[in-house]
Structures are given as structure tokens and as C-alpha cells.
Design an enzyme around this catalytic site. Structure first.
Site, PDB file in Angstrom:
ATOM      1  N   HIS A   1      -1.536  11.879 -28.185  1.00 25.12           N
ATOM      2  CA  HIS A   1      -1.886  10.518 -27.784  1.00 25.12           C
ATOM      3  C   HIS A   1      -2.547   9.743 -28.914  1.00 25.12           C
ATOM      4  O   HIS A   1      -2.310   8.545 -29.077  1.00 25.12           O
ATOM      5  CB  HIS A   1      -2.809  10.540 -26.559  1.00 25.12           C
ATOM      6  CG  HIS A   1      -2.074  10.791 -25.272  1.00 25.12           C
ATOM      7  ND1 HIS A   1      -2.709  11.138 -24.108  1.00 25.12           N
ATOM      8  CD2 HIS A   1      -0.752  10.738 -24.976  1.00 25.12           C
ATOM      9  CE1 HIS A   1      -1.807  11.292 -23.156  1.00 25.12           C
ATOM     10  NE2 HIS A   1      -0.621  11.063 -23.648  1.00 25.12           N
TER      11      HIS A   1
ATOM     12  N   ARG B   1      -3.579  21.904 -13.838  1.00 21.53           N
ATOM     13  CA  ARG B   1      -2.560  20.915 -14.240  1.00 21.53           C
ATOM     14  C   ARG B   1      -2.827  20.351 -15.630  1.00 21.53           C
ATOM     15  O   ARG B   1      -1.905  19.918 -16.325  1.00 21.53           O
ATOM     16  CB  ARG B   1      -2.485  19.776 -13.202  1.00 21.53           C
ATOM     17  CG  ARG B   1      -1.383  18.791 -13.520  1.00 21.53           C
ATOM     18  CD  ARG B   1      -1.064  17.832 -12.397  1.00 21.53           C
ATOM     19  NE  ARG B   1      -0.013  16.923 -12.838  1.00 21.53           N
ATOM     20  CZ  ARG B   1       0.669  16.119 -12.050  1.00 21.53           C
ATOM     21  NH1 ARG B   1       0.411  16.092 -10.760  1.00 21.53           N
ATOM     22  NH2 ARG B   1       1.612  15.335 -12.520  1.00 21.53           N
TER      23      ARG B   1
ATOM     24  N   ARG C   1       0.807  -1.237   0.000  1.00 18.70           N
ATOM     25  CA  ARG C   1       0.000   0.000   0.000  1.00 18.70           C
ATOM     26  C   ARG C   1       0.832   1.275   0.000  1.00 18.70           C
ATOM     27  O   ARG C   1       0.377   2.324   0.446  1.00 18.70           O
ATOM     28  CB  ARG C   1      -0.984   0.038   1.168  1.00 18.70           C
ATOM     29  CG  ARG C   1      -2.025  -1.077   1.124  1.00 18.70           C
ATOM     30  CD  ARG C   1      -3.263  -0.757   1.914  1.00 18.70           C
ATOM     31  NE  ARG C   1      -4.147  -1.907   1.959  1.00 18.70           N
ATOM     32  CZ  ARG C   1      -4.115  -2.832   2.922  1.00 18.70           C
ATOM     33  NH1 ARG C   1      -3.267  -2.701   3.931  1.00 18.70           N
ATOM     34  NH2 ARG C   1      -4.945  -3.850   2.898  1.00 18.70           N
TER      35      ARG C   1
ATOM     36  N   HIS D   1      -0.896  17.103 -26.013  1.00 18.20           N
ATOM     37  CA  HIS D   1      -0.986  15.682 -25.674  1.00 18.20           C
ATOM     38  C   HIS D   1      -2.281  15.026 -26.139  1.00 18.20           C
ATOM     39  O   HIS D   1      -2.284  13.840 -26.459  1.00 18.20           O
ATOM     40  CB  HIS D   1      -0.833  15.481 -24.163  1.00 18.20           C
ATOM     41  CG  HIS D   1       0.584  15.667 -23.689  1.00 18.20           C
ATOM     42  ND1 HIS D   1       1.267  16.848 -23.852  1.00 18.20           N
ATOM     43  CD2 HIS D   1       1.454  14.809 -23.086  1.00 18.20           C
ATOM     44  CE1 HIS D   1       2.493  16.721 -23.347  1.00 18.20           C
ATOM     45  NE2 HIS D   1       2.631  15.496 -22.880  1.00 18.20           N
TER      46      HIS D   1
ATOM     47  N   GLU E   1      -4.850  17.138 -10.775  1.00 18.21           N
ATOM     48  CA  GLU E   1      -5.398  17.576 -12.064  1.00 18.21           C
ATOM     49  C   GLU E   1      -6.910  17.779 -12.053  1.00 18.21           C
ATOM     50  O   GLU E   1      -7.645  17.193 -12.842  1.00 18.21           O
ATOM     51  CB  GLU E   1      -4.985  16.590 -13.170  1.00 18.21           C
ATOM     52  CG  GLU E   1      -5.135  17.212 -14.557  1.00 18.21           C
ATOM     53  CD  GLU E   1      -4.513  16.364 -15.646  1.00 18.21           C
ATOM     54  OE1 GLU E   1      -3.361  15.947 -15.494  1.00 18.21           O
ATOM     55  OE2 GLU E   1      -5.200  16.111 -16.648  1.00 18.21           O
TER      56      GLU E   1
ATOM     57  N   HIS F   1       7.413   9.879 -27.606  1.00 21.97           N
ATOM     58  CA  HIS F   1       6.331  10.658 -26.990  1.00 21.97           C
ATOM     59  C   HIS F   1       6.491  12.164 -27.265  1.00 21.97           C
ATOM     60  O   HIS F   1       5.549  12.825 -27.699  1.00 21.97           O
ATOM     61  CB  HIS F   1       6.291  10.382 -25.481  1.00 21.97           C
ATOM     62  CG  HIS F   1       5.308  11.231 -24.744  1.00 21.97           C
ATOM     63  ND1 HIS F   1       3.944  11.145 -24.967  1.00 21.97           N
ATOM     64  CD2 HIS F   1       5.479  12.208 -23.813  1.00 21.97           C
ATOM     65  CE1 HIS F   1       3.322  12.023 -24.192  1.00 21.97           C
ATOM     66  NE2 HIS F   1       4.227  12.673 -23.488  1.00 21.97           N
TER      67      HIS F   1
ATOM     68  N   LYS G   1       6.750  23.463 -13.896  1.00 22.85           N
ATOM     69  CA  LYS G   1       5.969  22.268 -13.589  1.00 22.85           C
ATOM     70  C   LYS G   1       5.657  22.185 -12.094  1.00 22.85           C
ATOM     71  O   LYS G   1       4.528  21.864 -11.696  1.00 22.85           O
ATOM     72  CB  LYS G   1       6.716  21.008 -14.039  1.00 22.85           C
ATOM     73  CG  LYS G   1       6.002  19.731 -13.632  1.00 22.85           C
ATOM     74  CD  LYS G   1       5.764  18.770 -14.737  1.00 22.85           C
ATOM     75  CE  LYS G   1       4.807  17.676 -14.310  1.00 22.85           C
ATOM     76  NZ  LYS G   1       4.825  16.516 -15.172  1.00 22.85           N
TER      77      LYS G   1
ATOM     78  N   LYS H   1       2.687  11.609 -11.273  1.00 25.38           N
ATOM     79  CA  LYS H   1       1.779  10.795 -12.087  1.00 25.38           C
ATOM     80  C   LYS H   1       2.481   9.483 -12.388  1.00 25.38           C
ATOM     81  O   LYS H   1       3.582   9.476 -12.923  1.00 25.38           O
ATOM     82  CB  LYS H   1       1.448  11.509 -13.395  1.00 25.38           C
ATOM     83  CG  LYS H   1       0.335  12.521 -13.286  1.00 25.38           C
ATOM     84  CD  LYS H   1      -0.153  12.894 -14.683  1.00 25.38           C
ATOM     85  CE  LYS H   1      -1.249  13.931 -14.624  1.00 25.38           C
ATOM     86  NZ  LYS H   1      -1.703  14.299 -15.977  1.00 25.38           N
TER      87      LYS H   1
ATOM     88  N   ASN I   1      -1.036  19.224 -20.502  1.00 22.44           N
ATOM     89  CA  ASN I   1      -1.369  18.294 -21.583  1.00 22.44           C
ATOM     90  C   ASN I   1      -1.463  18.979 -22.944  1.00 22.44           C
ATOM     91  O   ASN I   1      -1.892  18.368 -23.915  1.00 22.44           O
ATOM     92  CB  ASN I   1      -2.693  17.584 -21.281  1.00 22.44           C
ATOM     93  CG  ASN I   1      -2.585  16.708 -20.058  1.00 22.44           C
ATOM     94  OD1 ASN I   1      -1.563  16.072 -19.834  1.00 22.44           O
ATOM     95  ND2 ASN I   1      -3.626  16.692 -19.242  1.00 22.44           N
TER      96      ASN I   1
ATOM     97  N   GLU J   1       8.924  19.128 -24.758  1.00 24.65           N
ATOM     98  CA  GLU J   1       8.202  19.393 -23.504  1.00 24.65           C
ATOM     99  C   GLU J   1       8.647  20.728 -22.882  1.00 24.65           C
ATOM    100  O   GLU J   1       7.866  21.400 -22.219  1.00 24.65           O
ATOM    101  CB  GLU J   1       8.396  18.238 -22.510  1.00 24.65           C
ATOM    102  CG  GLU J   1       7.863  16.880 -22.983  1.00 24.65           C
ATOM    103  CD  GLU J   1       6.345  16.681 -22.829  1.00 24.65           C
ATOM    104  OE1 GLU J   1       5.636  17.627 -22.454  1.00 24.65           O
ATOM    105  OE2 GLU J   1       5.871  15.548 -23.109  1.00 24.65           O
TER     106      GLU J   1
END
Lengths: 348, 348
Positions: A239, A228, A112, A235, A224, A252, A214, A134, A232, A176
Site C-alpha cells: 500500500h 483474516r 440501506r 499489502h 477481520e 495492485h 480465502k 470487503k 494482507n 495473490e
């Protein structure tokens, strides 16, 4: 009749991103380094001399986005079990974004949740992926659709590791950096236009600036719910491109570069971005040999693919758009027809 | 050079546990009910009339602890993907502790975390498992070794669902109620000695009291850095019993009942618990037909199995012991010989 469960503690802790400050680290716990074959060959022996632990283990995964899956996650977790890591043990993610995301995910799940540290070895991971917590893996439904928010205990960005980075990967990281500048900081964008990041001092400055942007965004909105999502930018389109090309054609950062150009087409149609500013962004991407065009076979199919992206609620796609250079706008009210037109123009 | 990542937000939110207050719930989002074959046959149609949602779906898993594994987790996640749940969607865990733990786990992973609600249908889940946000699955290395802390948005305990509960399962839930009383509340223990929980009013009172104790503990220590470990009274031993009998001979609460008796043997040896108090606890367990004895084939093998439990650091087992009735002591300094002697005495 009811009982209140009052939770006063936050699970996430503040942490530092250190730039060129990794000399040696000592831990009185077990440590497991997670890396891939490429990084292990180049740098693992070097890193091992710097880490002092009660027990130091490592697990080496195959290299590549296509291995960002449940099987690799299981390899990390099994290594944790085999070495009998306890709740005070530490994982170290030593590699690019894929290693960072999977190691963080494994750390969040093992018993956990245990601590982990990021030591990113690619430019993209240093300026973006390693900061913000993330984590996740890909599956047949898409990218990073299963994961968690799990912050590292610290991040160590070492420019030494970037020296072995292939040229394409270097440029993918620059994409980025440009993303951060376009959406948040006009001054930084202008600085990027006049400074060559192949120069080591300039690069370090850009890494610091990107991470600062960031960190500010993540500090405001860890999970997010709002701002935030601006990270993206590029993105949503990227994607789909990665998915349609099965994660094999583009890195990417390269898909994000094309995605930014597509987002800019849409922003222009909506009057948010001038042709001149779109041109400046395009020029900066091209200066680093980033791709800026992708042949869309069917705008309709491309549009439908947005809905498989987790950032999109069904029938409501959230677009992150540049509002001039240095600002942004989040829009989820754009009619399908306008998006299709923008896709066609980007395709032209 | 470094950047601070300052996280001000807590991911966990406070929530309520409602007792007999579920009339109807309305959501303007998609809702997926996760349940098992047994509960679905008995109560799903009833629950469906009470839940109003934008879309209401359900996924029905096989019933049993042995299905608390990755395959079942994947069934839940795949249902989320197939029904295109978004980040605002909600899962409802409708069943016992196994369903609750797996649904919470799936909720924590899907798109890096969505909300879920617990509607526990067993006494054990109502008084213990559904509150506190521990989620997870079992694997070949042991129980709940992979999981997360993910708090429900709300918990609804309905006594109506307990009416169909088999007698053994009812008693297994009583074991956890007794656990709370022994370690935290002498007055509650004495009340349990004089009130029969087969009486509906008394049962409801005991449920309320147990949840209140648990909520207070969880509020102090959500991620089990300290006092929350006391809730594992009886569990360190119980987990070994479950593991050695392959989770087929005893229900979890039954194994915990035997584990409490074993822990009490150890507490007596250390002078923490009198023979009389140990006898009172034993008598209360027996009153509800809970098992109190397990034939240990080899105390050595039993002892070694502690180290596979995630609560134990290697070579340091944390024992939760009753300190008289109504108080507790956490000890990780007990010599192996004394533990072995206690195991032999429990076996006698």
C-alpha cells in the site's frame, strides 16, 4: 432502567463461488450491471445475453484505480435512483477488483442495502477481491479507508473472461495466488513451483485452490478481527508503494509482489524465514515477471507512511510475516529500528 | 466447481438502552463526539466532563435536517481521519435524530465500521431514532435513501437533556410515542390518554415503554423484512409532506402526526378503524399541540410522490394502518382510487 436490544439475525448470508458455471441467470427483479469501459467493449454484450431480468440496465464507469472514488460511487447510486431500483433489485459487479469493491459498496448503501453478485473479469478479482465482502473506495487519506463489509449473493468466476486479460494483469493476479500459498498452504506452494499457470487446466485448479483458502479464512473471521488479516501479507508494504507512486506505476498485485519480498526481508531478520525459502518465493514471483524491487528513497518516510494504512493502529503496525512457507505470523511488536534495517536491506 | 463461503458470525451485537444512567464513561481508546452547534452550546462541556478517553475529540456540525447530507457526513469522516482514529476508536452521537443517523452512518463506513454510542438529546431521538441501527443521509431523491444498518454499542437516554428542548420538538417526540402505542399497545395508549407527559415521572415511564416496544420490534426484524415496517406508521404520508414542504415547515414528528391522521382516514375507508378510535388518536395528538392537517394541493401529485419513498416498490405502495387501537395491518394491495379518496377526505 434499561432495555436490551437482542439481535438474533445475521445480516450476512452464506454464498457460493461458482467456477465456470455461468450459463444463464434469471431474476424476477430489476438488475443493474456495473462495469467499466474496457470490460463493456469486450464482454458486456455477451453477458447481457445471459442475464434475464424484469428490467436489465447497465452503467459504465471509467476504467482504473484512480476512479475508485466517491464520484464513481455516486454514478452507480444515481443509476440506481434513475432506474428506480427497489429493495429487491440486484446489482451485478462486472469487472476487476475496483468495479467489485465499488459495486458492493453501492449495494450496501442503496436503501440501506440490496443484493449484489460478483462476476469478476480479472484473475486478481477472481482469486481474491470478489470473495469476502470487503467493499470500499479510496480517498485522499488512502486506499479503501471508507467502505463496508457486504457479502455478495454469489460469485461467478469465468475463465473465458481471462483470455482477454493483458499479460501484466494476469501476473498481478498470480501474485495473490502465491500470497495464499505462502501464508497458508505449503503443498499448494510446491504445486505452484511445478505447474505452469499459463496452462488453462492448471490455472483453473489454482483459482479453485485460492478461493477455497480465502473462503475458509473469511468464514472464520468475516470482519477481520484476527486471522483474516493474514490475507494482507505483502499489502502493508504494498500500500505504501502504491501510495508513493500515486497508483500509476504498479498494478495492485505488482505492488503486493514487491511487498511480499519486503515482508520476507523482515521475516528473515526475525528468524522466521530461511534465506532458501525467501529465495523460492522470489523465484516464483520472477517466473511470472512480477516486480520484486522498489527503490525506497527514505526508509524513514516509508515507515511513517505505514501509519496512514487503516490496518495500523497509531504507533502499532501489524506485520503479516511468512513463517517458513505455508504458515504465517502476525506481529505488532517489532521495533522501528528492525523494520528500518529490513527496508534498507530490501532496498540494497 | 464451486466453493461455499460459510459465514457464522453476525456483525450486529446486542446492546442496552440505558435510561438516566449516564454518570461517567471511560474508554481506553480515542473517542470523537459528534454534535451540532445548538447542543454543543448547551451541553457539550457537561458531557466532556463525563467521558474519559485516551484522546477525546469533538466535531460540531450545523444544526438541522437540511444538513443531513453527504457534506456533513464528510465532515465527520474527515475528523476521524484528522484525529487518526483507528478500528478500536469510538464515535459518540450527541444530538437529535439527524446527528444520530449521520454519526451511525459515518461509524459504519470508517475503516469498514467502528463502534458508536448514541446519547440522544431530543425526545424523538430517545424514543425512536437512537434505537435500532438505521443510519443514513438524505439526498435530492429523498430521505434516508443512502445508509446502512449499523447498531450502536449502547444508547444513553438522559432526561436532563430534554429540559432545554423547545416545546415544538418535545411534541414532535410525543408523536412517535403515540405511534408506538397506536400500532402495538392499546393499554399504553389508554395510559397515555390519562397521563400528562409534561410530568417528569410519566415522561420517563413513556420513554421506557416506547423504547421497549421498539427494541422488541427491532429484535424480531433488524433489517425490516417484515414487522419493523410497522414503525413507519404515519411515515409514508409524512415523508411526502416533509418533501413537499422542503423539510422547513414541519419537524419530522409533526409530519408524522399529520401522516398518522391521513393513514387513519385510509384505515377508516377500509373498515379497519372506527370513527371513534380515529377521534381518540386525533384528540391525543391535539393535546400535545401537534398539527393534524396539511393542505394537499393535488392528491394525484401527492400519490405519485409515494413512489419516491424507498419503502415502496414501484407500483406497490406499502401502507401501515392502524387496526383499531393497539394493532396494525400492512397492506400493499390498496387501489389507487381508494387512496385518492382518503387523501381528499383528509384534505376536507
Amino acid at each position: 432502567m434499561h432495555v436490551d436490544v437482542l439481535l438474533t439475525k445475521t445480516i450476512s448470508k452464506d454464498y457460493c463461488v461458482y467456477i465456470d458455471q455461468l450459463e444463464s441467470l434469471a431474476f424476477d427483479t430489476k438488475v443493474l450491471i456495473v462495469t467499466n469501459t474496457t470490460v463493456a467493449d469486450l464482454h458486456l454484450a455477451n453477458l447481457q445475453t445471459k442475464i434475464h431480468a424484469k428490467e436489465l440496465h447497465s452503467v459504465i464507469l471509467p476504467d482504473g484505480e484512480k476512479y475508485k472514488n466517491f464520484e464513481s460511487l455516486e454514478l452507480i447510486l444515481n443509476a440506481c435512483f434513475e432506474h428506480r431500483l427497489d429493495r429487491k433489485s440486484l446489482l451485478i459487479a462486472f469487472g476487476g477488483g475496483v468495479i467489485g469493491d465499488m459495486t458492493g459498496f453501492a449495494a450496501s448503501l442503496y436503501q440501506r442495502g440490496i443484493d449484489f453478485i460478483q462476476i469478476p473479469t480479472t484473475l486478481l478479482a477472481q482469486v481474491d477481491a470478489s470473495v469476502g465482502g470487503k467493499t470500499g473506495i479510496n480517498n485522499t487519506y488512502g486506499k479503501n479507508l471508507i467502505g463496508s463489509f457486504w457479502q455478495p449473493r454469489a460469485v461467478y468466476c469465468e475463465s473465458a473472461f481471462l483470455k482477454t486479460l493483458p499479460k501484466r494483469e494476469f501476473s498481478a493476479g498470480i501474485a495473490e495466488i502465491i500470497k495464499m500459498a505462502v501464508t497458508f498452504d505449503r503443498g499448494f506452494f510446491e504445486w505452484l513451483e511445478t505447474h505452469d499457470l499459463h496452462d488453462e487446466t492448471h490455472l483453473k485448479e489454482a483459482i479453485y485452490k485460492s478461493i477455497s483458502i480465502k473462503a475458509t479464512v473469511v468464514a472464520q473471521d468475516e470482519t477481520e478481527q484476527g486471522i483474516r488479516a493474514v490475507l494482507n501479507y505483502g499489502h502493508t508494504f504494498g500500500h505504501v508503494i502504491e501510495n508513493q507512486t500515486h497508483y500509476t506505476t504498479y498494478l495492485h498485485g505488482e505492488a503486493v509482489a514487491i511487498g511480499m519480498v519486503m515482508a520476507n526481508c523482515l521475516a528473515q531478520k526475525l528468524g522466521l524465514l530461511s534465506q532458501e525459502d525467501a529465495g523460492r518465493i522470489m523465484a516464483l514471483l520472477k517466473r511470472y515477471d512480477l516486480p520484486t524491487h522498489y527503490a525506497i528513497h527514505s526508509p524513514e518516510v516509508f515507515y511513517d507512511a505505514f501509519f496512514l494504512d487503516k490496518k495500523s493502529e497509531y504507533s502499532k503496525i501489524k506485520f503479516i510475516l511468512a513463517k517458513g512457507i505455508g504458515a504465517h505470523e502476525i506481529r505488532n511488536d517489532i521495533p522501528k529500528e528492525i523494520v528500518l534495517e529490513a527496508l534498507k536491506e530490501a532496498n540494497a
